[in-house]
Enzyme design. Sequence first.
Site, PDB file in Angstrom:
ATOM      1  N   THR A  94     -56.638  -5.346  23.923  1.00  0.00           N
ATOM      2  CA  THR A  94     -56.348  -6.780  24.012  1.00  0.00           C
ATOM      3  C   THR A  94     -55.824  -7.290  22.679  1.00  0.00           C
ATOM      4  OG1 THR A  94     -57.210  -8.982  24.535  1.00  0.00           O
ATOM      5  CG2 THR A  94     -58.748  -7.493  23.457  1.00  0.00           C
ATOM      6  N   SER A  95     -54.992  -8.309  22.754  1.00  0.00           N
ATOM      7  CA  SER A  95     -54.498  -8.942  21.522  1.00  0.00           C
ATOM      8  C   SER A  95     -55.257 -10.245  21.285  1.00  0.00           C
ATOM      9  CB  SER A  95     -53.005  -9.262  21.683  1.00  0.00           C
ATOM     10  OG  SER A  95     -52.835 -10.124  22.800  1.00  0.00           O
ATOM     11  N   ASN A  96     -56.208 -10.524  22.190  1.00  0.00           N
ATOM     12  CA  ASN A  96     -56.862 -11.831  22.181  1.00  0.00           C
ATOM     13  C   ASN A  96     -58.289 -11.700  21.611  1.00  0.00           C
ATOM     14  OD1 ASN A  96     -58.410 -14.078  23.110  1.00  0.00           O
ATOM     15  ND2 ASN A  96     -56.778 -14.560  24.568  1.00  0.00           N
TER      16      ASN A  96
ATOM     17  N   GLY B 182     -57.598 -20.432  24.149  1.00  0.00           N
ATOM     18  CA  GLY B 182     -56.718 -20.607  25.307  1.00  0.00           C
ATOM     19  C   GLY B 182     -56.888 -21.962  25.974  1.00  0.00           C
TER      20      GLY B 182
ATOM     21  N   ASP C 121     -57.378  -8.809  32.504  1.00  0.00           N
ATOM     22  CA  ASP C 121     -56.322  -9.801  32.592  1.00  0.00           C
ATOM     23  C   ASP C 121     -56.860 -11.039  33.280  1.00  0.00           C
ATOM     24  OD1 ASP C 121     -53.884  -8.400  31.603  1.00  0.00           O
ATOM     25  OD2 ASP C 121     -53.051 -10.092  32.746  1.00  0.00           O
TER      26      ASP C 121
ATOM     27  N   GLY D 160     -60.591 -13.938  21.232  1.00  0.00           N
ATOM     28  CA  GLY D 160     -61.609 -14.633  22.031  1.00  0.00           C
ATOM     29  C   GLY D 160     -62.118 -13.760  23.168  1.00  0.00           C
ATOM     30  N   LYS D 161     -61.202 -13.074  23.850  1.00  0.00           N
ATOM     31  CA  LYS D 161     -61.597 -12.185  24.949  1.00  0.00           C
ATOM     32  C   LYS D 161     -62.438 -11.033  24.414  1.00  0.00           C
ATOM     33  CE  LYS D 161     -58.297 -10.920  27.811  1.00  0.00           C
ATOM     34  NZ  LYS D 161     -56.977 -10.643  28.432  1.00  0.00           N
TER      35      LYS D 161
ATOM     36  N   HIS E 134     -65.679 -16.427  34.330  1.00  0.00           N
ATOM     37  CA  HIS E 134     -64.931 -15.456  35.143  1.00  0.00           C
ATOM     38  C   HIS E 134     -64.983 -14.079  34.488  1.00  0.00           C
ATOM     39  CE1 HIS E 134     -62.692 -17.504  32.094  1.00  0.00           C
ATOM     40  NE2 HIS E 134     -61.768 -16.572  32.068  1.00  0.00           N
TER      41      HIS E 134
HETATM   42  P1  ITT Z   1     -54.202  -9.697  26.312  1.00  0.00           P
HETATM   43  O1  ITT Z   1     -53.339  -9.627  27.549  1.00  0.00           O
HETATM   44  O2  ITT Z   1     -53.592  -9.061  25.100  1.00  0.00           O
HETATM   45  O3  ITT Z   1     -55.600  -9.208  26.577  1.00  0.00           O
HETATM   46  P2  ITT Z   1     -53.839 -12.591  26.566  1.00  0.00           P
HETATM   47  O4  ITT Z   1     -54.193 -13.717  25.638  1.00  0.00           O
HETATM   48  O5  ITT Z   1     -52.412 -12.463  26.996  1.00  0.00           O
HETATM   49  O6  ITT Z   1     -54.379 -11.246  25.891  1.00  0.00           O
HETATM   50  P3  ITT Z   1     -54.625 -12.957  29.357  1.00  0.00           P
HETATM   51  O7  ITT Z   1     -53.304 -12.507  29.844  1.00  0.00           O
HETATM   52  O8  ITT Z   1     -55.836 -12.380  29.984  1.00  0.00           O
HETATM   53  O9  ITT Z   1     -54.795 -12.687  27.785  1.00  0.00           O
HETATM   54  O10 ITT Z   1     -54.771 -14.516  29.442  1.00  0.00           O
HETATM   55  C1  ITT Z   1     -53.755 -15.366  29.921  1.00  0.00           C
HETATM   56  C2  ITT Z   1     -53.891 -16.715  29.246  1.00  0.00           C
HETATM   57  O11 ITT Z   1     -55.093 -17.333  29.695  1.00  0.00           O
HETATM   58  C3  ITT Z   1     -53.931 -16.668  27.722  1.00  0.00           C
HETATM   59  O12 ITT Z   1     -53.234 -17.779  27.218  1.00  0.00           O
HETATM   60  C4  ITT Z   1     -55.419 -16.789  27.431  1.00  0.00           C
HETATM   61  O13 ITT Z   1     -55.658 -17.413  26.168  1.00  0.00           O
HETATM   62  C5  ITT Z   1     -55.905 -17.655  28.582  1.00  0.00           C
HETATM   63  N1  ITT Z   1     -57.284 -17.325  28.903  1.00  0.00           N
HETATM   64  C6  ITT Z   1     -57.763 -16.140  29.359  1.00  0.00           C
HETATM   65  N2  ITT Z   1     -59.092 -16.182  29.488  1.00  0.00           N
HETATM   66  C7  ITT Z   1     -59.462 -17.416  29.083  1.00  0.00           C
HETATM   67  C8  ITT Z   1     -60.699 -18.067  28.935  1.00  0.00           C
HETATM   68  O14 ITT Z   1     -61.843 -17.447  29.204  1.00  0.00           O
HETATM   69  N3  ITT Z   1     -60.713 -19.319  28.483  1.00  0.00           N
HETATM   70  C9  ITT Z   1     -59.571 -19.952  28.172  1.00  0.00           C
HETATM   71  N4  ITT Z   1     -58.360 -19.423  28.283  1.00  0.00           N
HETATM   72  C10 ITT Z   1     -58.307 -18.148  28.722  1.00  0.00           C
END
Ligand code: ITT
Length: 222
Positions: free
Chosen positions: A9-11, A158, A73, A13-14, A203
């Site tokens: 993941t690049s995120n 996010g 995702d 927070g996740k 979720h």
């Molecule tokens: P990776 O695919 O690299 O894991 P990403 O940020 O693209 O990171 P996602 O595709 O899973 O992650 O998320 C799609 C968007 O939804 C992205 O802008 C996230 O910040 C947001 N998001 C995902 N889960 C969230 C959460 O629990 N609370 C708030 N926003 C969330």
Amino acid sequence: MNPTVWFLTSNQGKLAEAAHHFANFGITVQRLEVPDGAVVEPQASDLETVAEAKLRQALAHLPHEGAMVMVEDAGLFVEALDGFPGVYSSYVHDTVGNQGMTRLLEHLQSEDPVMEKRLRAASFQAVAALWDGERILFGKGECKGSIASESQGDGGFGYDPIFIPADLDEDGEPLPPDVLGAVSTHGKTFGAVEVDLKHRFSHRRRALEDLMRQFPSPGPDR
Ligand code: ITT
């Protein structure tokens, strides 16, 4: 030694939320680093297809033989927009952001707060895909709620500042907007509450729990 799940993941927070969840089961989460451009996110209409495609590409970058690798995702699905931004949530967040989302829904207003929540109904959905060393397991989770009329709180990441989760009953099931539940943010967004409270609705937690149910008991040892 604790088993490790390598999370692609690049995120941040996740990553933090997954680490928090797995720690309860004595599992360590580490970020899987891959070379730039090594994993390409496909255009697909559902989260599961995206997660599986990314996971299959990640398998070429296992940190060691037999390692467990996970992709998760998520997306925000707004009912009044027929599920948009859904699989496009990342792109929409990077381009128009939370302010753009609230503007898109500006017309959905009512004098009655319960009616307004209904008009602004949305859900977060997540699909986690895990390579357990032998096969791919999938876990799914959903969190129902509504979109706030403006950003609130600077916690989380996010879409957290614009998402108000629906209250939950004693069994963790979401309730209609006119019912006060056993678990409630009292109308606050995920961005305005502690991460432990978000976790009770999340979720992501539900998707990871769904995954854990499929692990052979008492848990993987690697
Ligand atoms: P990776 O695919 O690299 O894991 P990403 O940020 O693209 O990171 P996602 O595709 O899973 O992650 O998320 C799609 C968007 O939804 C992205 O802008 C996230 O910040 C947001 N998001 C995902 N889960 C969230 C959460 O629990 N609370 C708030 N926003 C969330």
